[in-house]
Design a protein around this motif. Sequence first.
Motif, PDB file in Angstrom:
ATOM      1  N   VAL A  15       3.509  13.018  18.816  1.00 23.34           N
ATOM      2  CA  VAL A  15       4.734  13.596  19.377  1.00 23.34           C
ATOM      3  C   VAL A  15       4.444  14.930  20.061  1.00 23.34           C
ATOM      4  CG1 VAL A  15       6.965  14.614  18.780  1.00 23.34           C
ATOM      5  CG2 VAL A  15       6.296  12.421  17.801  1.00 23.34           C
ATOM      6  N   LEU A  16       3.647  15.772  19.384  1.00 23.64           N
ATOM      7  CA  LEU A  16       3.316  17.081  19.944  1.00 23.64           C
ATOM      8  C   LEU A  16       2.465  16.951  21.199  1.00 23.64           C
ATOM      9  CD1 LEU A  16       2.573  19.140  16.696  1.00 23.64           C
ATOM     10  CD2 LEU A  16       4.523  19.391  18.233  1.00 23.64           C
ATOM     11  N   ASP A  17       1.480  16.045  21.167  1.00 28.19           N
ATOM     12  CA  ASP A  17       0.607  15.853  22.331  1.00 28.19           C
ATOM     13  C   ASP A  17       1.402  15.355  23.540  1.00 28.19           C
ATOM     14  OD1 ASP A  17      -1.561  16.697  20.921  1.00 28.19           O
ATOM     15  OD2 ASP A  17      -2.384  14.706  20.534  1.00 28.19           O
ATOM     16  N   ALA A  18       2.269  14.362  23.299  1.00 26.88           N
ATOM     17  CA  ALA A  18       3.064  13.803  24.392  1.00 26.88           C
ATOM     18  C   ALA A  18       4.033  14.843  24.942  1.00 26.88           C
ATOM     19  CB  ALA A  18       3.831  12.575  23.897  1.00 26.88           C
ATOM     20  N   GLY A  19       4.687  15.576  24.045  1.00 29.95           N
ATOM     21  CA  GLY A  19       5.626  16.608  24.486  1.00 29.95           C
ATOM     22  C   GLY A  19       4.933  17.710  25.261  1.00 29.95           C
ATOM     23  N   SER A  66       9.604  17.440  15.917  1.00 34.60           N
ATOM     24  CA  SER A  66       8.352  17.852  15.285  1.00 34.60           C
ATOM     25  C   SER A  66       8.605  18.585  13.968  1.00 34.60           C
ATOM     26  CB  SER A  66       7.555  18.750  16.233  1.00 34.60           C
ATOM     27  OG  SER A  66       7.267  18.080  17.439  1.00 34.60           O
ATOM     28  N   TYR A  67       9.610  19.456  13.968  1.00 35.76           N
ATOM     29  CA  TYR A  67       9.929  20.201  12.747  1.00 35.76           C
ATOM     30  C   TYR A  67      10.350  19.260  11.630  1.00 35.76           C
ATOM     31  CZ  TYR A  67      12.341  23.265   9.472  1.00 35.76           C
ATOM     32  OH  TYR A  67      12.749  23.913   8.333  1.00 35.76           O
ATOM     33  N   ARG A  68      11.156  18.255  11.960  1.00 33.91           N
ATOM     34  CA  ARG A  68      11.601  17.301  10.947  1.00 33.91           C
ATOM     35  C   ARG A  68      10.422  16.514  10.384  1.00 33.91           C
ATOM     36  NH1 ARG A  68      15.031  16.658   6.911  1.00 33.91           N
ATOM     37  NH2 ARG A  68      15.753  14.495   6.677  1.00 33.91           N
ATOM     38  N   LEU A  69       9.545  16.056  11.247  1.00 31.21           N
ATOM     39  CA  LEU A  69       8.368  15.318  10.784  1.00 31.21           C
ATOM     40  C   LEU A  69       7.467  16.199   9.925  1.00 31.21           C
ATOM     41  CD1 LEU A  69       7.457  13.327  14.039  1.00 31.21           C
ATOM     42  CD2 LEU A  69       8.465  12.411  11.949  1.00 31.21           C
ATOM     43  N   TRP A  70       7.338  17.470  10.331  1.00 33.01           N
ATOM     44  CA  TRP A  70       6.504  18.400   9.566  1.00 33.01           C
ATOM     45  C   TRP A  70       7.072  18.649   8.175  1.00 33.01           C
ATOM     46  CZ3 TRP A  70       7.648  23.517   7.944  1.00 33.01           C
ATOM     47  CH2 TRP A  70       6.554  24.202   7.385  1.00 33.01           C
ATOM     48  N   THR A  71       8.390  18.807   8.076  1.00 34.23           N
ATOM     49  CA  THR A  71       9.005  19.045   6.765  1.00 34.23           C
ATOM     50  C   THR A  71       8.894  17.813   5.872  1.00 34.23           C
ATOM     51  OG1 THR A  71      11.182  18.423   7.678  1.00 34.23           O
ATOM     52  CG2 THR A  71      10.633  20.763   7.622  1.00 34.23           C
ATOM     53  N   ILE A  72       9.029  16.622   6.472  1.00 35.57           N
ATOM     54  CA  ILE A  72       8.862  15.393   5.697  1.00 35.57           C
ATOM     55  C   ILE A  72       7.444  15.298   5.153  1.00 35.57           C
ATOM     56  CG2 ILE A  72       8.788  12.873   5.840  1.00 35.57           C
ATOM     57  CD1 ILE A  72      11.056  13.032   7.887  1.00 35.57           C
ATOM     58  N   ASP A  73       6.468  15.576   6.010  1.00 32.41           N
ATOM     59  CA  ASP A  73       5.065  15.526   5.580  1.00 32.41           C
ATOM     60  C   ASP A  73       4.778  16.555   4.492  1.00 32.41           C
ATOM     61  OD1 ASP A  73       2.191  14.552   6.213  1.00 32.41           O
ATOM     62  OD2 ASP A  73       2.024  16.747   6.344  1.00 32.41           O
ATOM     63  N   ARG A  74       5.345  17.736   4.621  1.00 35.84           N
ATOM     64  CA  ARG A  74       5.131  18.793   3.628  1.00 35.84           C
ATOM     65  C   ARG A  74       5.750  18.426   2.285  1.00 35.84           C
ATOM     66  NH1 ARG A  74       8.170  24.390   4.490  1.00 35.84           N
ATOM     67  NH2 ARG A  74       9.865  22.913   4.064  1.00 35.84           N
ATOM     68  N   ASN A  75       6.931  17.797   2.312  1.00 28.00           N
ATOM     69  CA  ASN A  75       7.631  17.462   1.079  1.00 28.00           C
ATOM     70  C   ASN A  75       6.952  16.350   0.292  1.00 28.00           C
ATOM     71  OD1 ASN A  75       9.611  19.388   1.599  1.00 28.00           O
ATOM     72  ND2 ASN A  75      10.966  17.920   2.630  1.00 28.00           N
ATOM     73  N   VAL A  76       6.291  15.431   1.000  1.00 26.51           N
ATOM     74  CA  VAL A  76       5.653  14.301   0.290  1.00 26.51           C
ATOM     75  C   VAL A  76       4.154  14.523   0.106  1.00 26.51           C
ATOM     76  CG1 VAL A  76       7.364  12.713   1.243  1.00 26.51           C
ATOM     77  CG2 VAL A  76       5.181  12.992   2.418  1.00 26.51           C
ATOM     78  N   HIS A  77       3.652  15.649   0.576  1.00 31.16           N
ATOM     79  CA  HIS A  77       2.203  15.896   0.538  1.00 31.16           C
ATOM     80  C   HIS A  77       1.650  15.842  -0.885  1.00 31.16           C
ATOM     81  CE1 HIS A  77      -1.707  17.449   1.739  1.00 31.16           C
ATOM     82  NE2 HIS A  77      -1.622  18.338   0.762  1.00 31.16           N
ATOM     83  N   GLY A  78       2.373  16.400  -1.828  1.00 30.26           N
ATOM     84  CA  GLY A  78       1.836  16.474  -3.181  1.00 30.26           C
ATOM     85  C   GLY A  78       1.982  15.203  -3.978  1.00 30.26           C
ATOM     86  N   SER A  79       2.815  14.262  -3.524  1.00 34.94           N
ATOM     87  CA  SER A  79       3.082  13.063  -4.316  1.00 34.94           C
ATOM     88  C   SER A  79       2.516  11.779  -3.732  1.00 34.94           C
ATOM     89  CB  SER A  79       4.600  12.896  -4.494  1.00 34.94           C
ATOM     90  OG  SER A  79       5.239  12.788  -3.235  1.00 34.94           O
ATOM     91  N   ARG A  80       2.111  11.810  -2.471  1.00 39.03           N
ATOM     92  CA  ARG A  80       1.650  10.566  -1.859  1.00 39.03           C
ATOM     93  C   ARG A  80       0.202  10.273  -2.226  1.00 39.03           C
ATOM     94  NH1 ARG A  80       1.652  13.176   3.940  1.00 39.03           N
ATOM     95  NH2 ARG A  80      -0.425  14.089   4.001  1.00 39.03           N
ATOM     96  N   VAL A  81      -0.160   8.992  -2.092  1.00 38.81           N
ATOM     97  CA  VAL A  81      -1.534   8.541  -2.300  1.00 38.81           C
ATOM     98  C   VAL A  81      -2.098   8.116  -0.956  1.00 38.81           C
ATOM     99  CG1 VAL A  81      -3.018   6.873  -3.450  1.00 38.81           C
ATOM    100  CG2 VAL A  81      -1.012   7.780  -4.640  1.00 38.81           C
ATOM    101  N   GLY A  82      -3.197   8.685  -0.540  1.00 40.67           N
ATOM    102  CA  GLY A  82      -3.779   8.361   0.756  1.00 40.67           C
ATOM    103  C   GLY A  82      -3.374   9.365   1.817  1.00 40.67           C
ATOM    104  N   ARG A  83      -3.711   9.039   3.044  1.00 39.76           N
ATOM    105  CA  ARG A  83      -3.510   9.973   4.147  1.00 39.76           C
ATOM    106  C   ARG A  83      -2.060  10.090   4.573  1.00 39.76           C
ATOM    107  NH1 ARG A  83      -5.823   9.168  10.252  1.00 39.76           N
ATOM    108  NH2 ARG A  83      -5.314  11.225  11.065  1.00 39.76           N
TER     109      ARG A  83
END
Length: 252
Positions: A216-220, A189-206
């Motif tokens: 992942v969090l719900d299942a865990g 979860s931490y790895r996915l969160w950091t990836i999402d945070r790093n690309v948040h400002g540059s991506r287009v769309g959701r």
Amino acid sequence: MIKPLPLDEAGIISTVLEGMLYGFSLLMFMATMYTLIAGRKYGQINFPMVVVACLLLVSSTIHIASDVKRLYSGLVRFRDTYPGGPPAWFANGSDPSFVFKNAIYTFQTALGDGVVIYRCYMVWRSIWIIILPIMMWLAVCTTGVGCVYTLSQPAADSGDIFVRRTGQWITSFYATTLACNLYATALLSYRLWTIDRNVHGSRVGRGLTKPVLTIVLDAGALYSITLIAALSCFVSKSNGQYVVLDMVTPII
């Protein structure tokens, strides 16, 4: 004072709930197969995940079939011939059918925990990050084998799985698989969160990272809550642990 749950009633309740969750897991399996295979070329299919998904379904199917057979044996076949009746029959922890279903559960738990560790490796791409989870996974396998072996040895106290002979193995198994799942899920979860945070400002769309993180969090969380409930019931020597235990298999 709360009346203890009779084991024959626990067997009925657990099998019914397991059947309901098994039906839902069948739908999830079909959705998983569609996601992994539909529209993909042969070389694009993630075969390890396909094999794991099939093994999880097969083991879950064998487990519920074993529970249905045990229900028939305890309530019909040996109802009038087993000393003590159905409650005593269901309490026999060394019965081959009980040992077998626990062996299936142990295998499925080890497989499920292994998948979480594999996912950690795939998102981190570092063998060092999964060394501790692998050590935890080995502890899960060891305590699981210890549980099955101890249950398979007939003894005067085989009618009580809470005694020290079996209880220490079962408690250790629940605790190690809970720790392994929590730690590996946290890493993932931490790895996915950091990836999402790093690309948040540059991506287009959701983007896709956050929805995956939510899943992942719900299942865990679902699996961890179920394990905590099973561990709590076992430590408190409640027969409710039989109910929770049978629910874990389709949840995995």
